[in-house]
Design a protein around this motif. Structure first.
Motif, short mmCIF file in Angstrom:
data_model
loop_
_atom_site.label_atom_id
_atom_site.label_comp_id
_atom_site.label_asym_id
_atom_site.label_seq_id
_atom_site.Cartn_x
_atom_site.Cartn_y
_atom_site.Cartn_z
N VAL A 175 70.07 60.25 25.76
CA VAL A 175 69.29 59.64 26.84
C VAL A 175 67.81 59.79 26.51
N ALA A 176 67.08 58.70 26.60
CA ALA A 176 65.64 58.73 26.40
C ALA A 176 64.99 57.92 27.51
N ALA A 177 63.84 58.37 27.97
CA ALA A 177 63.10 57.66 29.02
C ALA A 177 61.62 57.75 28.71
N GLY A 178 60.87 56.76 29.18
CA GLY A 178 59.44 56.79 28.93
C GLY A 178 58.68 55.91 29.89
N ILE A 179 57.40 56.22 30.05
CA ILE A 179 56.50 55.48 30.92
C ILE A 179 55.34 54.95 30.08
N ALA A 180 55.00 53.67 30.27
CA ALA A 180 53.90 53.03 29.54
C ALA A 180 52.90 52.51 30.55
N PRO A 181 51.90 53.30 30.92
CA PRO A 181 50.93 52.85 31.93
C PRO A 181 50.02 51.76 31.39
N ALA A 220 57.50 61.72 18.58
CA ALA A 220 57.36 60.37 19.12
C ALA A 220 58.58 59.52 18.81
N MET A 221 58.73 58.44 19.56
CA MET A 221 59.72 57.40 19.27
C MET A 221 59.10 56.06 19.63
N ARG A 222 59.47 55.01 18.86
CA ARG A 222 58.93 53.67 19.09
C ARG A 222 59.90 52.88 19.96
N VAL A 223 59.37 52.23 20.99
CA VAL A 223 60.18 51.45 21.92
C VAL A 223 59.42 50.19 22.32
N THR A 224 60.16 49.11 22.48
CA THR A 224 59.61 47.88 23.06
C THR A 224 60.20 47.73 24.45
N VAL A 225 59.36 47.82 25.47
CA VAL A 225 59.82 47.67 26.86
C VAL A 225 59.96 46.18 27.13
N LEU A 233 56.39 44.09 26.75
CA LEU A 233 55.18 44.82 26.39
C LEU A 233 55.11 44.91 24.87
N ARG A 234 53.92 45.10 24.36
CA ARG A 234 53.80 45.29 22.93
C ARG A 234 54.51 46.57 22.51
N SER A 235 55.19 46.52 21.38
CA SER A 235 55.87 47.69 20.86
C SER A 235 54.87 48.83 20.71
N ARG A 236 55.32 50.03 21.09
CA ARG A 236 54.40 51.17 21.02
C ARG A 236 55.17 52.45 20.80
N LYS A 237 54.46 53.48 20.37
CA LYS A 237 55.04 54.80 20.25
C LYS A 237 54.89 55.55 21.56
N PHE A 238 55.95 56.27 21.92
CA PHE A 238 55.95 57.13 23.10
C PHE A 238 55.90 58.57 22.61
#
Length: 577
Positions: A175-181, A220-225, A233-238
Protein backbone atom coordinates in the motif's frame (compact mmCIF):
# COMPACT_ATOMS: atom_id res chain seq x y z
CA UNK A 1 -26.90 19.93 21.15
CA UNK A 2 -27.24 23.37 22.67
CA UNK A 3 -30.90 24.15 22.04
CA UNK A 4 -31.67 23.60 18.35
CA UNK A 5 -28.05 24.07 17.28
CA UNK A 6 -24.96 21.88 17.52
CA UNK A 7 -22.25 23.93 19.22
CA UNK A 8 -18.87 23.37 17.56
CA UNK A 9 -15.65 24.78 19.02
CA UNK A 10 -12.88 24.98 16.40
CA UNK A 11 -9.44 25.31 18.00
CA UNK A 12 -7.31 27.14 15.47
CA UNK A 13 -10.57 28.43 13.98
CA UNK A 14 -8.96 31.31 12.09
CA UNK A 15 -5.93 29.27 10.99
CA UNK A 16 -5.13 27.50 7.72
CA UNK A 17 -7.42 24.51 8.16
CA UNK A 18 -9.75 25.70 10.93
CA UNK A 19 -10.66 28.71 8.83
CA UNK A 20 -11.50 26.54 5.85
CA UNK A 21 -13.64 24.30 8.05
CA UNK A 22 -15.57 27.34 9.28
CA UNK A 23 -16.13 28.46 5.68
CA UNK A 24 -17.26 24.99 4.64
CA UNK A 25 -19.78 24.71 7.49
CA UNK A 26 -20.71 28.39 7.67
CA UNK A 27 -23.93 28.01 5.67
CA UNK A 28 -25.31 25.32 7.99
CA UNK A 29 -28.19 26.89 10.03
CA UNK A 30 -28.14 24.16 12.69
CA UNK A 31 -24.61 25.03 13.83
CA UNK A 32 -23.16 27.39 16.42
CA UNK A 33 -19.54 27.90 15.37
CA UNK A 34 -17.10 29.06 18.03
CA UNK A 35 -14.03 30.40 16.19
CA UNK A 36 -11.28 29.92 18.77
CA UNK A 37 -7.62 30.83 19.10
CA UNK A 38 -5.15 32.56 21.37
CA UNK A 39 -5.88 35.96 19.78
CA UNK A 40 -9.42 37.21 20.24
CA UNK A 41 -8.63 40.08 17.87
CA UNK A 42 -7.70 37.68 15.05
CA UNK A 43 -10.79 35.58 15.77
CA UNK A 44 -12.98 38.72 15.62
CA UNK A 45 -11.41 39.79 12.33
CA UNK A 46 -11.95 36.34 10.83
CA UNK A 47 -15.62 36.24 11.89
CA UNK A 48 -16.17 39.74 10.48
CA UNK A 49 -14.62 38.63 7.20
CA UNK A 50 -16.75 35.50 7.14
CA UNK A 51 -19.89 37.55 7.71
CA UNK A 52 -19.09 40.24 5.16
CA UNK A 53 -20.83 40.13 1.76
CA UNK A 54 -18.65 38.91 -1.12
CA UNK A 55 -19.27 39.25 -4.85
CA UNK A 56 -22.64 40.85 -4.21
CA UNK A 57 -23.96 37.93 -2.14
CA UNK A 58 -25.14 38.15 1.43
CA UNK A 59 -22.67 37.43 4.19
CA UNK A 60 -23.35 34.54 6.54
CA UNK A 61 -24.23 36.85 9.42
CA UNK A 62 -26.82 38.80 7.46
CA UNK A 63 -29.22 35.88 7.05
CA UNK A 64 -30.94 33.54 9.49
CA UNK A 65 -30.14 30.67 7.11
CA UNK A 66 -26.44 30.52 8.08
CA UNK A 67 -24.53 29.23 11.10
CA UNK A 68 -24.32 31.28 14.26
CA UNK A 69 -20.76 32.64 14.53
CA UNK A 70 -18.88 33.72 17.63
CA UNK A 71 -15.23 34.64 18.10
CA UNK A 72 -13.75 33.33 21.36
CA UNK A 73 -10.35 33.25 22.99
CA UNK A 74 -9.01 29.77 23.72
CA UNK A 75 -5.56 28.94 25.02
CA UNK A 76 -4.63 25.27 25.00
CA UNK A 77 -1.97 26.04 27.61
CA UNK A 78 -4.50 27.68 29.94
CA UNK A 79 -7.18 26.28 32.25
CA UNK A 80 -8.89 23.96 29.78
CA UNK A 81 -11.68 22.81 32.12
CA UNK A 82 -12.66 26.41 32.89
CA UNK A 83 -12.62 27.46 29.23
CA UNK A 84 -14.61 24.46 28.03
CA UNK A 85 -17.15 24.78 30.86
CA UNK A 86 -17.69 28.44 30.00
CA UNK A 87 -18.01 27.87 26.23
CA UNK A 88 -20.18 24.72 26.55
CA UNK A 89 -19.43 23.14 23.14
CA UNK A 90 -21.04 19.87 22.04
CA UNK A 91 -18.02 19.00 19.90
CA UNK A 92 -14.43 20.22 19.97
CA UNK A 93 -12.43 20.08 16.75
CA UNK A 94 -8.68 20.62 17.09
CA UNK A 95 -7.46 22.07 13.79
CA UNK A 96 -4.32 23.70 15.16
CA UNK A 97 -1.13 21.63 15.36
CA UNK A 98 1.50 20.76 14.54
CA UNK A 99 0.59 17.69 16.57
CA UNK A 100 4.16 16.40 16.18
CA UNK A 101 5.37 19.07 18.62
CA UNK A 102 2.75 18.84 21.37
CA UNK A 103 5.25 17.33 23.82
CA UNK A 104 4.69 15.02 26.77
CA UNK A 105 1.21 16.34 27.62
CA UNK A 106 0.00 15.90 24.05
CA UNK A 107 -3.53 14.72 24.94
CA UNK A 108 -4.46 17.38 27.49
CA UNK A 109 -7.20 18.84 25.28
CA UNK A 110 -8.62 15.37 24.61
CA UNK A 111 -8.50 14.52 28.32
CA UNK A 112 -10.21 17.77 29.25
CA UNK A 113 -13.00 17.01 26.76
CA UNK A 114 -13.40 13.48 28.14
CA UNK A 115 -13.49 14.80 31.69
CA UNK A 116 -16.38 17.12 30.83
CA UNK A 117 -18.20 14.65 28.56
CA UNK A 118 -17.57 16.61 25.32
CA UNK A 119 -17.10 14.86 21.98
CA UNK A 120 -13.73 15.46 20.30
CA UNK A 121 -12.21 15.18 16.79
CA UNK A 122 -9.02 16.41 15.15
CA UNK A 123 -7.18 16.51 11.82
CA UNK A 124 -3.88 15.29 13.29
CA UNK A 125 -1.31 13.84 10.90
CA UNK A 126 1.22 12.90 13.60
CA UNK A 127 1.80 9.15 13.67
CA UNK A 128 2.42 8.93 17.41
CA UNK A 129 -0.51 11.18 18.29
CA UNK A 130 -3.08 9.40 16.11
CA UNK A 131 -1.87 5.89 16.93
CA UNK A 132 -1.68 6.63 20.66
CA UNK A 133 -5.12 8.08 21.24
CA UNK A 134 -6.49 4.58 21.81
CA UNK A 135 -4.96 4.78 25.31
CA UNK A 136 -7.92 7.01 26.25
CA UNK A 137 -10.54 4.62 24.90
CA UNK A 138 -11.78 3.27 28.23
CA UNK A 139 -12.14 6.76 29.71
CA UNK A 140 -14.06 8.01 26.69
CA UNK A 141 -16.41 5.03 26.75
CA UNK A 142 -17.05 5.54 30.45
CA UNK A 143 -18.07 9.14 29.75
CA UNK A 144 -20.24 8.17 26.77
CA UNK A 145 -18.36 10.31 24.25
CA UNK A 146 -16.19 9.75 21.17
CA UNK A 147 -12.68 11.06 20.51
CA UNK A 148 -11.54 10.59 16.91
CA UNK A 149 -8.02 11.46 15.77
CA UNK A 150 -6.66 11.77 12.22
CA UNK A 151 -9.90 12.77 10.49
CA UNK A 152 -7.84 14.12 7.59
CA UNK A 153 -6.40 13.14 4.20
CA UNK A 154 -4.00 10.75 5.90
CA UNK A 155 -5.31 8.49 7.37
CA UNK A 156 -9.12 8.92 7.24
CA UNK A 157 -9.48 9.59 3.49
CA UNK A 158 -6.69 7.21 2.46
CA UNK A 159 -8.26 4.39 4.48
CA UNK A 160 -11.69 5.16 3.00
CA UNK A 161 -10.17 4.76 -0.49
CA UNK A 162 -8.41 1.57 0.62
CA UNK A 163 -11.69 0.14 1.93
CA UNK A 164 -13.31 0.63 -1.50
CA UNK A 165 -10.51 -1.22 -3.32
CA UNK A 166 -9.85 -3.96 -0.72
CA UNK A 167 -12.81 -6.26 -1.64
CA UNK A 168 -11.18 -6.94 -5.03
CA UNK A 169 -8.19 -8.56 -3.30
CA UNK A 170 -7.72 -11.94 -1.66
CA UNK A 171 -4.43 -10.63 -0.26
CA UNK A 172 -2.96 -7.13 -0.13
CA UNK A 173 0.84 -6.98 -0.18
CA UNK A 174 1.68 -3.32 -0.75
CA UNK A 175 0.00 0.00 0.00
CA UNK A 176 1.33 3.42 -0.95
CA UNK A 177 -0.32 6.82 -0.58
CA UNK A 178 0.75 10.35 -1.32
CA UNK A 179 -0.35 13.98 -1.47
CA UNK A 180 0.69 16.41 -4.23
CA UNK A 181 -0.23 19.97 -3.20
CA UNK A 182 -0.61 22.71 -5.78
CA UNK A 183 2.46 24.90 -6.02
CA UNK A 184 0.24 27.96 -5.60
CA UNK A 185 -1.30 26.92 -2.28
CA UNK A 186 0.12 28.89 0.63
CA UNK A 187 1.31 26.11 2.95
CA UNK A 188 0.84 26.96 6.60
CA UNK A 189 3.84 27.24 8.91
CA UNK A 190 2.54 24.45 11.15
CA UNK A 191 2.48 22.07 8.18
CA UNK A 192 6.06 23.00 7.28
CA UNK A 193 7.15 22.53 10.91
CA UNK A 194 5.54 19.10 11.00
CA UNK A 195 7.46 17.96 7.91
CA UNK A 196 10.73 19.57 9.04
CA UNK A 197 10.54 17.76 12.39
CA UNK A 198 11.35 14.36 10.83
CA UNK A 199 13.35 15.37 7.73
CA UNK A 200 16.42 13.12 7.42
CA UNK A 201 15.36 11.04 10.42
CA UNK A 202 14.09 7.44 10.62
CA UNK A 203 10.44 6.92 9.71
CA UNK A 204 8.86 3.62 10.76
CA UNK A 205 7.28 1.65 7.93
CA UNK A 206 6.76 -1.87 6.61
CA UNK A 207 9.39 -3.50 4.37
CA UNK A 208 9.64 -7.16 3.26
CA UNK A 209 6.82 -8.04 5.65
CA UNK A 210 8.67 -6.78 8.73
CA UNK A 211 8.80 -3.55 10.73
CA UNK A 212 11.55 -1.38 9.31
CA UNK A 213 12.39 2.27 8.78
CA UNK A 214 13.01 4.68 5.95
CA UNK A 215 14.52 8.15 5.77
CA UNK A 216 12.14 11.09 5.93
CA UNK A 217 12.20 13.28 2.78
CA UNK A 218 14.99 11.13 1.32
CA UNK A 219 13.41 7.88 0.12
CA UNK A 220 11.11 8.42 -2.85
CA UNK A 221 8.80 6.86 -5.42
CA UNK A 222 7.60 8.27 -8.77
CA UNK A 223 3.84 8.45 -9.38
CA UNK A 224 1.57 10.04 -11.95
CA UNK A 225 -1.70 11.11 -10.33
CA UNK A 226 -4.36 10.47 -12.97
CA UNK A 227 -8.08 10.00 -12.26
CA UNK A 228 -9.71 8.35 -15.30
CA UNK A 229 -10.81 10.78 -18.00
CA UNK A 230 -9.05 13.97 -16.83
CA UNK A 231 -5.69 15.59 -17.56
CA UNK A 232 -3.15 13.90 -15.24
CA UNK A 233 -0.83 15.81 -12.97
CA UNK A 234 2.72 15.89 -14.20
CA UNK A 235 4.68 12.83 -13.11
CA UNK A 236 6.63 13.57 -9.96
CA UNK A 237 8.61 12.02 -7.15
CA UNK A 238 6.97 11.64 -3.77
CA UNK A 239 9.30 11.92 -0.78
CA UNK A 240 8.71 9.72 2.25
CA UNK A 241 6.80 11.46 5.06
CA UNK A 242 5.81 10.25 8.50
CA UNK A 243 2.04 9.72 8.33
CA UNK A 244 -0.31 7.74 10.62
CA UNK A 245 -1.04 5.23 7.83
CA UNK A 246 2.41 3.70 8.32
CA UNK A 247 1.59 2.74 11.92
CA UNK A 248 -2.07 1.81 11.36
CA UNK A 249 -1.87 -0.27 8.17
CA UNK A 250 -0.25 -3.40 9.71
CA UNK A 251 -3.19 -3.76 12.12
CA UNK A 252 -5.65 -3.36 9.25
CA UNK A 253 -3.65 -5.71 6.96
CA UNK A 254 -1.64 -8.24 9.03
CA UNK A 255 0.05 -9.73 5.96
CA UNK A 256 1.20 -6.39 4.55
CA UNK A 257 4.67 -6.58 2.98
CA UNK A 258 5.45 -2.90 2.36
CA UNK A 259 4.02 0.57 2.96
CA UNK A 260 4.84 4.11 1.88
CA UNK A 261 3.37 7.58 2.38
CA UNK A 262 4.79 10.56 0.55
CA UNK A 263 4.47 14.16 -0.53
CA UNK A 264 5.19 15.41 -4.05
CA UNK A 265 5.55 19.18 -4.17
CA UNK A 266 6.06 21.56 -7.06
CA UNK A 267 8.35 22.86 -8.31
CA UNK A 268 10.28 19.61 -8.14
CA UNK A 269 13.73 21.34 -8.08
CA UNK A 270 12.75 22.96 -4.76
CA UNK A 271 11.72 19.55 -3.46
CA UNK A 272 15.11 18.16 -4.48
CA UNK A 273 16.79 20.93 -2.47
CA UNK A 274 14.62 20.00 0.51
CA UNK A 275 15.67 16.37 0.14
CA UNK A 276 19.32 17.47 -0.02
CA UNK A 277 18.86 19.40 3.23
CA UNK A 278 17.32 16.28 4.78
CA UNK A 279 20.48 14.37 3.80
CA UNK A 280 22.53 16.93 5.73
CA UNK A 281 20.45 16.08 8.80
CA UNK A 282 21.01 12.40 8.11
CA UNK A 283 24.77 13.02 7.98
CA UNK A 284 24.50 15.04 11.23
CA UNK A 285 25.77 18.15 9.51
CA UNK A 286 22.53 19.76 10.68
CA UNK A 287 20.69 18.78 13.88
CA UNK A 288 17.23 19.37 12.39
CA UNK A 289 15.39 21.34 9.72
CA UNK A 290 12.88 22.59 12.30
CA UNK A 291 14.68 25.95 12.84
CA UNK A 292 14.54 26.51 9.08
CA UNK A 293 10.75 26.01 8.83
CA UNK A 294 9.94 29.74 8.34
CA UNK A 295 12.58 29.98 5.61
CA UNK A 296 11.25 26.85 3.90
CA UNK A 297 7.73 28.26 4.03
CA UNK A 298 8.80 31.57 2.47
CA UNK A 299 10.70 29.69 -0.27
CA UNK A 300 7.63 27.60 -1.13
CA UNK A 301 5.53 30.78 -1.40
CA UNK A 302 8.11 32.67 -3.47
CA UNK A 303 8.65 29.81 -5.94
CA UNK A 304 4.99 29.10 -6.70
CA UNK A 305 5.54 27.76 -10.22
CA UNK A 306 3.30 25.18 -11.89
CA UNK A 307 -0.33 24.21 -12.37
CA UNK A 308 -3.08 25.46 -10.10
CA UNK A 309 -3.91 21.83 -9.40
CA UNK A 310 -3.03 19.35 -6.69
CA UNK A 311 -3.77 15.69 -6.10
CA UNK A 312 -3.62 12.56 -4.03
CA UNK A 313 -3.28 8.84 -4.68
CA UNK A 314 -3.67 5.51 -2.89
CA UNK A 315 -2.11 2.52 -4.65
CA UNK A 316 -2.80 -1.09 -3.62
CA UNK A 317 -1.30 -4.30 -5.00
CA UNK A 318 -1.57 -7.97 -4.18
CA UNK A 319 -3.48 -10.97 -5.58
CA UNK A 320 -7.12 -11.54 -6.45
CA UNK A 321 -9.35 -14.49 -5.51
CA UNK A 322 -7.93 -16.46 -8.45
CA UNK A 323 -4.35 -16.03 -7.31
CA UNK A 324 -3.48 -13.54 -10.08
CA UNK A 325 -1.54 -10.35 -9.47
CA UNK A 326 -3.79 -7.33 -9.05
CA UNK A 327 -3.01 -3.62 -8.73
CA UNK A 328 -5.47 -0.78 -8.15
CA UNK A 329 -5.02 2.94 -7.75
CA UNK A 330 -7.41 5.57 -6.40
CA UNK A 331 -6.58 9.01 -7.77
CA UNK A 332 -7.76 12.53 -6.93
CA UNK A 333 -7.12 15.87 -8.63
CA UNK A 334 -8.23 19.19 -7.16
CA UNK A 335 -8.31 22.09 -9.62
CA UNK A 336 -8.54 25.83 -8.90
CA UNK A 337 -6.32 25.38 -5.81
CA UNK A 338 -9.21 23.66 -3.96
CA UNK A 339 -6.86 21.03 -2.51
CA UNK A 340 -6.42 22.65 0.95
CA UNK A 341 -10.11 22.02 1.66
CA UNK A 342 -9.60 18.25 1.41
CA UNK A 343 -8.07 17.74 4.90
CA UNK A 344 -11.17 19.21 6.57
CA UNK A 345 -13.84 17.47 4.47
CA UNK A 346 -13.77 14.52 6.86
CA UNK A 347 -14.68 16.74 9.82
CA UNK A 348 -17.38 18.42 7.74
CA UNK A 349 -18.83 15.02 6.85
CA UNK A 350 -18.74 13.96 10.51
CA UNK A 351 -20.59 17.12 11.56
CA UNK A 352 -23.28 16.62 8.91
CA UNK A 353 -23.77 13.05 10.12
CA UNK A 354 -24.15 14.32 13.69
CA UNK A 355 -26.79 16.79 12.52
CA UNK A 356 -28.68 13.82 11.07
CA UNK A 357 -28.47 12.03 14.43
CA UNK A 358 -25.77 9.58 13.31
CA UNK A 359 -23.12 9.31 16.03
CA UNK A 360 -19.87 7.37 15.92
CA UNK A 361 -19.46 4.62 18.48
CA UNK A 362 -18.25 5.91 21.84
CA UNK A 363 -14.54 5.58 22.59
CA UNK A 364 -11.17 7.07 21.66
CA UNK A 365 -9.43 5.80 18.51
CA UNK A 366 -7.93 6.73 15.14
CA UNK A 367 -10.56 7.90 12.68
CA UNK A 368 -9.82 5.17 10.12
CA UNK A 369 -13.01 3.45 9.00
CA UNK A 370 -15.29 6.08 10.55
CA UNK A 371 -16.31 7.51 7.19
CA UNK A 372 -16.86 5.95 3.79
CA UNK A 373 -15.39 7.30 0.59
CA UNK A 374 -18.90 8.40 -0.39
CA UNK A 375 -19.00 10.72 2.65
CA UNK A 376 -15.87 12.50 1.44
CA UNK A 377 -17.05 12.63 -2.16
CA UNK A 378 -20.31 14.27 -1.08
CA UNK A 379 -18.19 17.13 0.30
CA UNK A 380 -15.98 17.17 -2.81
CA UNK A 381 -18.98 18.12 -4.98
CA UNK A 382 -18.69 21.68 -3.69
CA UNK A 383 -15.25 21.95 -5.25
CA UNK A 384 -13.40 21.32 -8.50
CA UNK A 385 -12.33 17.85 -7.37
CA UNK A 386 -12.30 14.71 -9.52
CA UNK A 387 -11.64 11.19 -8.24
CA UNK A 388 -11.55 7.72 -9.77
CA UNK A 389 -10.10 4.23 -9.53
CA UNK A 390 -7.83 2.54 -12.05
CA UNK A 391 -7.54 -1.26 -12.03
CA UNK A 392 -4.03 -1.20 -13.40
CA UNK A 393 -3.26 -4.91 -13.81
CA UNK A 394 -6.36 -5.53 -15.94
CA UNK A 395 -5.34 -2.89 -18.49
CA UNK A 396 -2.91 -5.08 -20.45
CA UNK A 397 -5.71 -7.01 -22.16
CA UNK A 398 -7.75 -3.93 -23.08
CA UNK A 399 -7.69 -1.78 -26.24
CA UNK A 400 -5.28 1.16 -26.20
CA UNK A 401 -7.75 3.95 -25.44
CA UNK A 402 -9.52 1.80 -22.86
CA UNK A 403 -6.20 1.19 -21.09
CA UNK A 404 -5.47 4.90 -20.86
CA UNK A 405 -8.98 6.08 -19.99
CA UNK A 406 -9.65 3.37 -17.43
CA UNK A 407 -13.22 3.47 -16.09
CA UNK A 408 -13.89 6.71 -18.01
CA UNK A 409 -14.00 4.62 -21.20
CA UNK A 410 -17.33 3.23 -20.03
CA UNK A 411 -18.79 6.75 -20.04
CA UNK A 412 -17.92 7.40 -23.69
CA UNK A 413 -20.78 7.69 -26.21
CA UNK A 414 -21.23 4.38 -28.11
CA UNK A 415 -19.92 5.73 -31.42
CA UNK A 416 -16.61 6.84 -29.85
CA UNK A 417 -16.26 3.65 -27.80
CA UNK A 418 -16.83 1.55 -30.93
CA UNK A 419 -14.14 3.45 -32.83
CA UNK A 420 -11.56 2.56 -30.16
CA UNK A 421 -12.69 -0.97 -29.25
CA UNK A 422 -10.22 -3.01 -31.31
CA UNK A 423 -8.09 -5.16 -28.97
CA UNK A 424 -4.34 -5.80 -29.24
CA UNK A 425 -4.99 -9.04 -31.13
CA UNK A 426 -7.86 -7.67 -33.18
CA UNK A 427 -5.90 -7.13 -36.38
CA UNK A 428 -6.87 -4.30 -38.72
CA UNK A 429 -10.15 -2.40 -38.59
CA UNK A 430 -11.30 0.14 -41.13
CA UNK A 431 -13.55 3.20 -40.81
CA UNK A 432 -14.69 5.35 -43.74
CA UNK A 433 -16.40 8.71 -44.13
CA UNK A 434 -16.04 12.24 -45.41
CA UNK A 435 -13.93 15.21 -44.30
CA UNK A 436 -13.21 18.87 -44.86
CA UNK A 437 -9.52 19.80 -44.75
CA UNK A 438 -7.75 23.14 -44.36
CA UNK A 439 -4.05 23.93 -44.63
CA UNK A 440 -2.06 26.71 -43.02
CA UNK A 441 -0.43 29.28 -45.31
CA UNK A 442 2.80 29.88 -43.40
CA UNK A 443 6.19 28.83 -44.76
CA UNK A 444 7.02 26.63 -41.74
CA UNK A 445 3.49 25.21 -41.71
CA UNK A 446 3.97 24.07 -45.31
CA UNK A 447 7.30 22.39 -44.51
CA UNK A 448 5.80 20.50 -41.54
CA UNK A 449 2.73 19.48 -43.54
CA UNK A 450 4.85 18.09 -46.39
CA UNK A 451 7.25 16.36 -43.98
CA UNK A 452 4.46 14.42 -42.27
CA UNK A 453 2.23 14.04 -45.32
CA UNK A 454 -0.85 15.95 -44.20
CA UNK A 455 -3.60 16.24 -46.84
CA UNK A 456 -4.18 19.28 -49.04
CA UNK A 457 -7.17 21.55 -48.51
CA UNK A 458 -10.44 20.17 -49.79
CA UNK A 459 -14.21 20.00 -49.32
CA UNK A 460 -16.16 16.78 -48.85
CA UNK A 461 -13.07 14.63 -49.25
CA UNK A 462 -13.45 10.82 -48.94
CA UNK A 463 -11.45 9.58 -45.95
CA UNK A 464 -10.51 6.10 -44.75
CA UNK A 465 -8.73 5.28 -41.49
CA UNK A 466 -7.12 1.88 -40.96
CA UNK A 467 -6.31 0.85 -37.36
CA UNK A 468 -3.76 -1.94 -37.22
CA UNK A 469 -2.93 -3.51 -33.85
CA UNK A 470 0.75 -4.28 -33.25
CA UNK A 471 1.05 -5.74 -29.77
CA UNK A 472 0.11 -2.95 -27.38
CA UNK A 473 0.52 -0.33 -30.13
CA UNK A 474 -1.80 0.84 -32.89
CA UNK A 475 -0.77 2.00 -36.35
CA UNK A 476 -3.18 4.59 -37.76
CA UNK A 477 -3.13 5.00 -41.54
CA UNK A 478 -5.28 7.90 -42.76
CA UNK A 479 -6.17 8.17 -46.47
CA UNK A 480 -7.64 11.49 -47.65
CA UNK A 481 -8.60 10.80 -51.26
CA UNK A 482 -5.15 10.28 -52.85
CA UNK A 483 -3.06 11.48 -49.88
CA UNK A 484 -1.99 9.15 -47.05
CA UNK A 485 -0.11 9.62 -43.78
CA UNK A 486 0.62 7.34 -40.84
CA UNK A 487 1.22 7.66 -37.14
CA UNK A 488 1.95 5.20 -34.34
CA UNK A 489 -0.07 5.40 -31.12
CA UNK A 490 0.89 3.78 -27.82
CA UNK A 491 0.54 4.24 -24.08
CA UNK A 492 3.16 6.43 -22.42
CA UNK A 493 5.52 4.83 -19.92
CA UNK A 494 7.47 6.12 -16.95
CA UNK A 495 7.10 9.89 -16.69
CA UNK A 496 4.53 9.76 -19.52
CA UNK A 497 2.28 7.23 -17.81
CA UNK A 498 -1.48 7.55 -18.43
CA UNK A 499 -0.86 9.66 -21.54
CA UNK A 500 -1.37 8.71 -25.19
CA UNK A 501 1.86 8.96 -27.18
CA UNK A 502 1.46 9.59 -30.92
CA UNK A 503 4.58 9.27 -33.06
CA UNK A 504 5.05 11.17 -36.33
CA UNK A 505 8.53 10.32 -37.62
CA UNK A 506 11.07 11.80 -35.16
CA UNK A 507 8.33 13.60 -33.18
CA UNK A 508 6.44 12.10 -30.25
CA UNK A 509 3.42 14.07 -29.01
CA UNK A 510 2.02 13.27 -25.56
CA UNK A 511 -1.72 13.68 -25.19
CA UNK A 512 -4.17 13.46 -22.29
CA UNK A 513 -7.51 11.81 -23.08
CA UNK A 514 -10.24 13.82 -21.36
CA UNK A 515 -13.81 12.51 -21.28
CA UNK A 516 -16.18 15.49 -21.29
CA UNK A 517 -19.90 14.86 -21.88
CA UNK A 518 -20.36 13.47 -25.39
CA UNK A 519 -16.81 14.46 -26.36
CA UNK A 520 -13.39 12.94 -25.96
CA UNK A 521 -10.85 15.78 -25.92
CA UNK A 522 -7.19 15.29 -26.75
CA UNK A 523 -5.05 17.75 -24.77
CA UNK A 524 -1.33 18.06 -25.59
CA UNK A 525 0.83 17.68 -22.45
CA UNK A 526 4.30 17.42 -23.96
CA UNK A 527 6.38 16.46 -26.98
CA UNK A 528 9.77 15.03 -27.88
CA UNK A 529 12.13 15.25 -30.84
CA UNK A 530 14.27 12.10 -31.16
CA UNK A 531 13.46 11.53 -27.48
CA UNK A 532 14.59 15.00 -26.34
CA UNK A 533 11.86 16.94 -24.42
CA UNK A 534 10.87 20.23 -26.04
CA UNK A 535 9.16 23.27 -24.43
CA UNK A 536 5.44 22.74 -23.98
CA UNK A 537 4.56 26.28 -25.10
CA UNK A 538 6.02 25.42 -28.52
CA UNK A 539 4.19 22.10 -28.79
CA UNK A 540 1.79 21.46 -31.67
CA UNK A 541 -1.72 22.07 -30.44
CA UNK A 542 -5.19 23.28 -31.26
CA UNK A 543 -8.70 22.19 -30.44
CA UNK A 544 -8.87 18.45 -31.05
CA UNK A 545 -11.75 16.23 -30.04
CA UNK A 546 -14.00 13.36 -31.01
CA UNK A 547 -17.75 13.44 -30.46
CA UNK A 548 -20.96 11.60 -31.22
CA UNK A 549 -23.59 13.45 -33.22
CA UNK A 550 -26.86 11.77 -34.15
CA UNK A 551 -25.31 8.39 -33.43
CA UNK A 552 -22.32 8.95 -35.72
CA UNK A 553 -18.61 9.40 -34.88
CA UNK A 554 -17.30 12.88 -35.71
CA UNK A 555 -13.76 14.21 -35.47
CA UNK A 556 -12.23 17.68 -35.24
CA UNK A 557 -8.43 17.86 -35.46
CA UNK A 558 -6.28 20.99 -35.40
CA UNK A 559 -2.50 20.92 -35.58
CA UNK A 560 -0.48 24.10 -35.30
CA UNK A 561 1.89 25.98 -33.04
CA UNK A 562 3.36 29.32 -32.01
CA UNK A 563 6.11 29.07 -34.63
CA UNK A 564 4.10 27.62 -37.49
CA UNK A 565 0.58 28.91 -37.02
CA UNK A 566 -2.07 26.56 -38.33
CA UNK A 567 -0.56 23.53 -40.10
CA UNK A 568 -3.70 21.53 -40.84
CA UNK A 569 -7.31 21.26 -39.69
CA UNK A 570 -9.56 18.41 -40.70
CA UNK A 571 -13.13 17.72 -39.59
CA UNK A 572 -15.65 15.12 -40.59
CA UNK A 573 -17.25 11.80 -39.74
CA UNK A 574 -16.43 8.09 -39.84
CA UNK A 575 -18.34 4.82 -39.75
CA UNK A 576 -16.68 1.52 -38.86
CA UNK A 577 -16.86 -0.86 -41.79
Amino acid sequence: MSGDRLSLLIIGGYGTFGGRLARLLGDEPRLRLLIAGRSLEKADDFVADLRSPKDGSEGLGSSNLGASLQAVRFDRDGDLAEQLTRLRPDLVVDASGPFQTFGEDAYKVVQACIGLGIDYADIADSTSFVAGIGGLDAAARAKGIFALSGLSSLPALSFAALDVMAPQFARIDRVAAGIAPSAHVKIGLNVVRAIASYAGKPVSLRRDGRPSSGLGLIEAMRVTVAPPGVVPLRSRKFLLVDAPDLALLPARLPGLQSSFTGVGTEPQPLQRLLSLAARLVRLRMLPSLLPFAPLLQRASHALAIGDHRGGMFVRVSGVDSGGKSLACGWHLIAASDDGPFIPITGVAALVRRLLKGIRPENGARPATGELQLADFEAEFRRFSITTGIRVESEAACLPLYHRILGSAFERLPPAIAEMHSAGPAGGARVASGRARTERGRGFLAGIVARLIGFPAAGEDVPVTVRFTADGEKEIWTRDFEDKSFRSLQLEGKGRDRHLLAEVFGPFRVLVALVQEGNKLRLVVRGWRFFGVPLPLFLAPGGETYEEEREGRFHFHVEIGGRLTGLVVRYTGWLVVA
